[in-house]
Design an enzyme around this catalytic site. Structure first.
Site, PDB file in Angstrom:
ATOM      1  N   ILE A 119       0.841  -1.196   0.000  1.00  0.00           N
ATOM      2  CA  ILE A 119       0.000   0.000   0.000  1.00  0.00           C
ATOM      3  C   ILE A 119       0.878   1.249   0.000  1.00  0.00           C
ATOM      4  O   ILE A 119       1.772   1.397   0.832  1.00  0.00           O
ATOM      5  CB  ILE A 119      -0.935   0.000   1.219  1.00  0.00           C
ATOM      6  N   LYS A 120       0.609   2.127  -0.934  1.00  0.00           N
ATOM      7  CA  LYS A 120       1.428   3.320  -1.113  1.00  0.00           C
ATOM      8  C   LYS A 120       0.742   4.522  -0.471  1.00  0.00           C
ATOM      9  O   LYS A 120      -0.419   4.825  -0.764  1.00  0.00           O
ATOM     10  CB  LYS A 120       1.646   3.557  -2.610  1.00  0.00           C
TER      11      LYS A 120
END
Length: 217
Positions: free
Chosen positions: A82-83
């Protein structure tokens, strides 16, 4: 050093993956727009191609919405990363998500202080943007060096993921400094193999081989 490919173009990812050059993939909203595809659909396809981490970015700025979007992204595949942006809300979300066992890539890093905070929050990766710093007249590689020193000083496990990589020289310098990962566009990764003397030497060898009249297979 690990190579991530910075694109949402499935064809390019598949080609580089078949060459054995892809350890992971990074995407962002701009790359999703360029692909013209639905973020969930294309990210799932990428995750099926590549075994390593695939970074997909939330499109939120506040903690609560970040967590909602992260939950959706995390369900896509087991190799999702997850960015999140390096902001206070992003750091809070990073701490919460990594505590739950999720991989997190903290992006849009432009200072060593930001990188230090990301490591404290338990980030899997920190993504300093080399090219964008260069655009402002600041040497992006100096930031990579600063982060490397800080992380080594305190044995942080967060990996330095050199981003906004535009040239083969960026890749070489990041490797010399000690970045753990480089993410680059497909064209830049392919350009790493090119050298005029290689092709000149190959041309000479093939010409001489033809004169022998032999065949190997």
């Amino acid at each position: 050093m690990k190579f991530f490919v910075d694109t949402a173009d499935v064809k390019e990812i598949r080609e580089l993956n078949d060459l054995g050059l892809v350890d992971g993939v990074t995407t962002n909203p701009s790359l999703i727009l360029k692909s013209g595809r639905d973020i969930i659909e294309v990210t799932k396809e990428i995750c099926n191609i590549v075994k390593g981490p695939v970074s997909a970015e939330v499109a939120a700025t506040e903690y609560e919405q970040m967590m909602k979007e992260a939950a959706v992204i995390a369900r896509i595949a087991d190799n999702i990363c997850i960015k999140l942006p390096v902001t206070l809300d992003g750091l809070k979300a990073c701490k919460a998500l990594t505590s739950e066992g999720h991989k997190v890539n903290m992006t849009l890093c432009f200072s060593a202080n930001q990188a230090l905070l990301a490591a404290k929050a338990g980030a899997t990766f920190i993504s300093p943007f080399i090219g964008r710093l260069d655009d402002t007249g600041i040497n992006g590689m100096e930031l990579i060096a600063e982060i490397r020193t800080i992380y080594d000083n305190y044995d942080f496990r967060t990996e330095i993921l050199a981003a906004s990589v535009r040239t083969v020289n960026h890749v070489k310098e990041a490797a010399l400094i000690g970045a753990d990962v480089v993410t680059a566009p497909p064209a830049t990764l392919k350009a790493l193999v090119k050298h005029p003397l290689t092709y000149k030497g190959l041309e000479t060898f093939l010409a001489d081989w033809a004169k022998t009249g032999q065949k190997i297979a």
